[in-house]
Design an enzyme around this catalytic site. Structure first.
Site, PDB file in Angstrom:
ATOM      1  CG  HIS A  26       4.189   0.957  -8.256  1.00 24.59           C
ATOM      2  ND1 HIS A  26       4.792   2.008  -8.923  1.00 24.59           N
ATOM      3  CD2 HIS A  26       3.645   1.491  -7.142  1.00 24.59           C
ATOM      4  CE1 HIS A  26       4.613   3.125  -8.228  1.00 24.59           C
ATOM      5  NE2 HIS A  26       3.909   2.840  -7.152  1.00 24.59           N
ATOM      6  CE1 TYR A  33       5.836   3.975  -4.162  1.00 21.93           C
ATOM      7  CE2 TYR A  33       4.091   5.082  -2.958  1.00 21.93           C
ATOM      8  CZ  TYR A  33       4.627   4.659  -4.140  1.00 21.93           C
ATOM      9  OH  TYR A  33       3.966   4.911  -5.299  1.00 21.93           O
ATOM     10  CG  HIS A  85       1.607   5.220  -8.745  1.00 22.56           C
ATOM     11  ND1 HIS A  85       2.337   5.605  -7.656  1.00 22.56           N
ATOM     12  CD2 HIS A  85       1.657   6.275  -9.602  1.00 22.56           C
ATOM     13  CE1 HIS A  85       2.813   6.824  -7.854  1.00 22.56           C
ATOM     14  NE2 HIS A  85       2.422   7.256  -9.034  1.00 22.56           N
ATOM     15  N   GLY A 130       4.786  -1.097  11.264  1.00 19.58           N
ATOM     16  CA  GLY A 130       4.987  -0.255  12.441  1.00 19.58           C
ATOM     17  C   GLY A 130       6.463   0.072  12.656  1.00 19.58           C
ATOM     18  CG  ASP A 154       5.586  -2.348   2.013  1.00 17.82           C
ATOM     19  OD1 ASP A 154       6.703  -2.781   1.713  1.00 17.82           O
ATOM     20  OD2 ASP A 154       4.963  -1.545   1.299  1.00 17.82           O
ATOM     21  CB  ALA A 155       2.303  -5.585   7.208  1.00 17.20           C
ATOM     22  N   GLY A 156       4.307  -7.833   6.610  1.00 21.36           N
ATOM     23  CA  GLY A 156       4.856  -9.125   7.004  1.00 21.36           C
ATOM     24  C   GLY A 156       6.335  -9.285   6.708  1.00 21.36           C
ATOM     25  CD  GLU A 157       8.124  -9.384   1.660  1.00 20.98           C
ATOM     26  OE1 GLU A 157       8.022 -10.403   0.952  1.00 20.98           O
ATOM     27  OE2 GLU A 157       8.344  -8.251   1.170  1.00 20.98           O
TER      28      GLU A 157
END
Ligand SMILES: *[C@@H]1O[C@H](CO)[C@@H](O)[C@H](O)[C@H]1NC(C)=O
Ligand SMILES: *[C@@H]1O[C@H](CO)[C@@H](O)[C@H](O)[C@H]1NC(C)=O
Ligand SMILES: *[C@@H]1O[C@H](CO)[C@@H](O)[C@H](O)[C@H]1NC(C)=O
Length: 731
Positions: free
Chosen positions: A519, A462, A681, A381, A374-377
């Protein structure tokens, strides 16, 4: 033209004000009415009728009286770590426009434009009042299908180009990438046809850009993305109405559809019933949970101050705070005051969310590739939306904006992206009361008040809530909360009695035709600890069972703490073990306490999970930074992103795991600690249609850092300091 848009602007403002007034008049618990119900016994000037009148002003209610509304267009940097201002970004854009790489008509896009932080030594020696070191921008751009890293010196207008890396992968997607690819499928008649055949109106489609991951093909020379769609018909919660099995592979640069996989035609689309989670849809129900309004009182206002927009000072803490498009929140130069000397002592040079890894546990065609970073793709932010005052953060919170850059270099403001507030949750900081048998009458208690820095990123469905919580006793708690909406799978089943026992659903049947797929979430934190200076060591303090010799003691066994200083990176690759427990200290070997212990901080894991995927599974290779819960690397300014700088479609050749394999020396060096917080989860019905928040955390806790309990001199609460606001009899 200009007059017209101004007019429209005024209409908008007018409309918003009307709406607000309407809401205030009709919503029984709106703050204006609440203020009316309060009857404050007046001990302090805070609780006056004047204040109550003020709080009836809707402007004040929506725009709390704090420095939230800033004029970004005229902002100037004050600190070497301050993010680039709008003016600086515009300068960089102008400089780039005249650079040979960009000035032709070729296609180009900026994937990242942020401050290039000055060297650590420069920042550490800089003091308020000193001139700022040269302001530089670090830029990642794609030009004609190639990724470039550039450094732009804003003062000298000098551009340094670092040619493309040899490692695999592409830069973080731009918002424009994500916004445009979701429309690409509509350009093909095949896609339109299958949508219509499934009985869905094309105007009801909601599509998501899903990073395609990487699955072993070495010659894929283009940026690919998968698009999957849902229907918005009869619900805002379209995530619960998947068009199952339909996956469109799109070339992100050309927006061409590469392939359509159309497999789920026999799977019905789940009904819209019960999926709307909004208060407006739920508040007519007969049974509701009714609580009185709640807020904490700060009669003298909050105890923290914000200097020059980014420097937070609270109690004994001081740190620099900024928003980052990739990491979200960045905490820098965290220092804590020594209770004996009054001096600020270094704890952490920099801390942030380095990467997230979210693999789904379904190997079938429409699901196997869901292995998000989620950060690099996506940009953790970039996905952080404005916080909701009074609900995301309490009254008296300070809100900080993010200033980000669009693909064409235009700066924009993400307002209220981070909040800072004091938390008093009714907890106890320390206490002791004496039993009457001692004859001493003692009841000493201190309330626990902390300072929280919060961000909430909504990465499509999410929501991740990230809190950095500072305690007066020197502890920093890093907490991640998961909420938002599950990514669900359509199924023909409406009841478990239809499911063959042998069949693997890859998850839980949550509602008719809806499966919540199992997941994991891994959130990896970069923690550049500088405990009383940069040169630190990592020490594993292992508890080992010792047997006594026969006759030595009535006891057969006891535990002994055995200290092992990590010499090289491999000594600090840690897998947590309940039956082989250790503490993990970052110490300064050259700084001892009065009685001779090295000063330190320890990382204290909380509830967590480890990835159990096969190490050779391609997603796990890319997410190899989750192979251990703790790693320690020597400080290196270009090793900050645990999954690599270019994560999109990466092959896992530039991860923390690869760097750590070099096995560099880490004893008495400037070291970086990495900690991964994990969650497994297995969805359950309570996660439908939106998930109650699940949280976990870890602590950075002082260990022999202070000479003694550092919060002896904090005062207890006293009745006279706390005015009582009570509901009037009429309420
Ligand atoms: C682009 O920049 C290069 C180098 O600064 C210069 O030689 C060239 O004339 C420029 N081309 C255009 C179209 O402005
Ligand atoms: C598919 O449908 C959309 C929406 O109605 C339309 O704009 C588009 O032109 C259609 N595509 C084709 C190839 O017919
Ligand atoms: C710093 O990191 C980069 C990227 O991983 C690497 O190429 C370089 O060798 C590292 N430098 C040292 C001194 O380890």
């Amino acid at each position: 033209m200009e007059g017209k848009s101004l007019l429209r602007f005024f209409f908008l403002i007018f409309g918003v004000t009307l709406l607000l007034l309407f809401t205030l008049l009709n919503f029984p618990y709106a703050p204006s009415d609440t203020a009316e119900l309060l009857d404050c016994t007046t001990y302090s000037p805070w609780c006056t009728s004047k204040n109550r009148i003020q709080s009836k002003n809707p402007q004040l209610i929506n725009n709390p009286p704090n420095p939230t509304r800033r004029r970004h267009s005229t902002a100037v940097p004050h600190h070497p770590l301050d993010p680039l201002t709008i003016q600086e970004i515009n300068k960089v854009r102008t400089i780039l426009q005249s650079h040979a790489l960009f000035n032709s008509t070729t296609s180009h896009a900026l994937h990242s434009l942020v401050l290039q932080e000055p060297d650590k030594q420069v920042v550490l020696t800089w003091q308020k009042g000193d001139p700022l070191p040269p302001r530089k921008a670090s830029v990642v751009a794609r030009v004609n299908g190639a990724s470039h890293e550039l450094t732009v010196n804003i003062n000298t207008r000098e551009v340094t180009v670092h040619h493309t890396r040899s490692s695999s992968g592409y830069p973080m997607m731009t918002m424009e990438d994500m916004n445009s690819v979701i429309w690409a499928p509509l350009a093909t008649s095949e896609f339109n046809r299958t949508i219509i055949e499934r009985g869905i109106d094309l105007s009801d489609l909601a599509c998501l850009p899903i990073s395609s991951g990487w699955f072993g093909k070495t010659k894929e020379q283009r940026r690919l993305i998968k698009v999957q769609c849902y229907t918005m018909k009869d619900t805002v919660n379209f995530y619960m109405r998947p068009i199952e099995g339909l996956t469109v592979l799109v070339d992100m640069d050309t927006k061409q559809v590469v392939e359509i996989s159309d497999q789920g035609k026999n799977i019905p689309i789940p009904e819209a019933a019960n999926t709307d989670y909004r208060f407006s849809a739920q508040n007519t129900h007969q049974y509701r949970i009714l609580l009185n309004p709640i807020s904490i009182e700060q009669p003298k206002g909050p105890s923290f101050t914000v200097e020059d927009e980014h420097l937070i000072k609270w109690a004994n803490w001081e740190f620099h705070l900024k928003a980052d498009p990739r990491a979200g929140v960045v905490i820098s130069r965290a220092t804590v005051q020594d209770p004996e000397t009054g001096k600020l002592r270094n704890v952490m040079y920099k801390g942030f969310t380095s990467e997230l890894f979210v693999p789904y546990m379904d190997p079938t065609d429409a699901w196997y590739f869901k292995t998000y970073m989620d950060a690099g793709e996506y940009g953790f932010g970039l996905q952080a939306m404005p916080l909701d005052p009074l609900n995301d953060c309490p009254r008296n919170a300070y809100y900080m904006d993010g200033v980000f850059v669009a693909a064409d270099g235009t700066p924009y403001v993400r307002s209220n992206m981070i909040c800072v507030f004091e938390r008093y949750a009714g907890d106890i900081g320390w206490r002791h009361s004496e039993s009457p048998i001692t004859g001493i009458e003692i009841r000493e208690v201190r309330p626990k008040v902390t300072l929280v820095v919060r961000m909430a990123a909504s990465v499509a469905n999410y929501d991740y809530i990230v809190d950095w919580e500072f305690q007066t006793d020197g502890l920093i708690k890093v907490k991640v909360g998961l909420s938002g909406i599950l990514m669900v799978k359509g199924t023909p089943y409406v009841n478990m009695n239809q499911v063959n026992q042998q069949e693997d659903l890859y998850g839980t049947l949550l509602s008719e035709n809806v499966i919540g797929v199992i997941h994991d979430h891994y959130v990896t934190f970069y923690l550049d600890m500088d405990v009383d200076g940069s040169d630190n060591s990592f020490v594993k303090v292992n508890l080992q069972t010792q047997q006594t010799s026969p006759g030595e003691s009535p006891r057969r066994s006891y535990l002994k703490a055995v200290r092992n200083v990590a010499k090289t990176e491999k000594d600090a690759q840690i897998k947590l073990k309940l039956y082989d427990p250790s503490e993990f200290h970052v110490i300064n070997p050259s700084k001892k306490t009065r009685v001779g212990n090295p000063v330190g901080y320890k990382v204290v894991p909380g509830g967590t999970a480890a990835s159990l995927l096969d190490l050779d599974d391609p997603p796990q290779k890319r997410g190899a930074f989750t192979n251990n819960q703790i790693w320690v690397t020597p400080y290196n300014q270009s090793e900050q992103w645990a999954g690599g700088l270019f994560v999109y479609q990466s092959h896992g050749d530039d991860t923390l795991a690869v760097w750590s394999e070099r096995d560099r020396a880490i004893e008495n060096e400037d070291i970086v600690l990495w900690y991964t917080l994990g969650f497994h989860h297995i969805p359950c019905q309570e996660d439908f249609p939106i998930m109650p928040t699940v949280s976990s955390s870890f602590d950075l806790k002082p260990v022999n850092f202070f000479e003694s309990n550092p919060i002896l001199r904090s005062p207890p609460n006293a009745e006279k300091d706390l005015p009582i606001c009570k509901a009037a009899a009429s309420a």
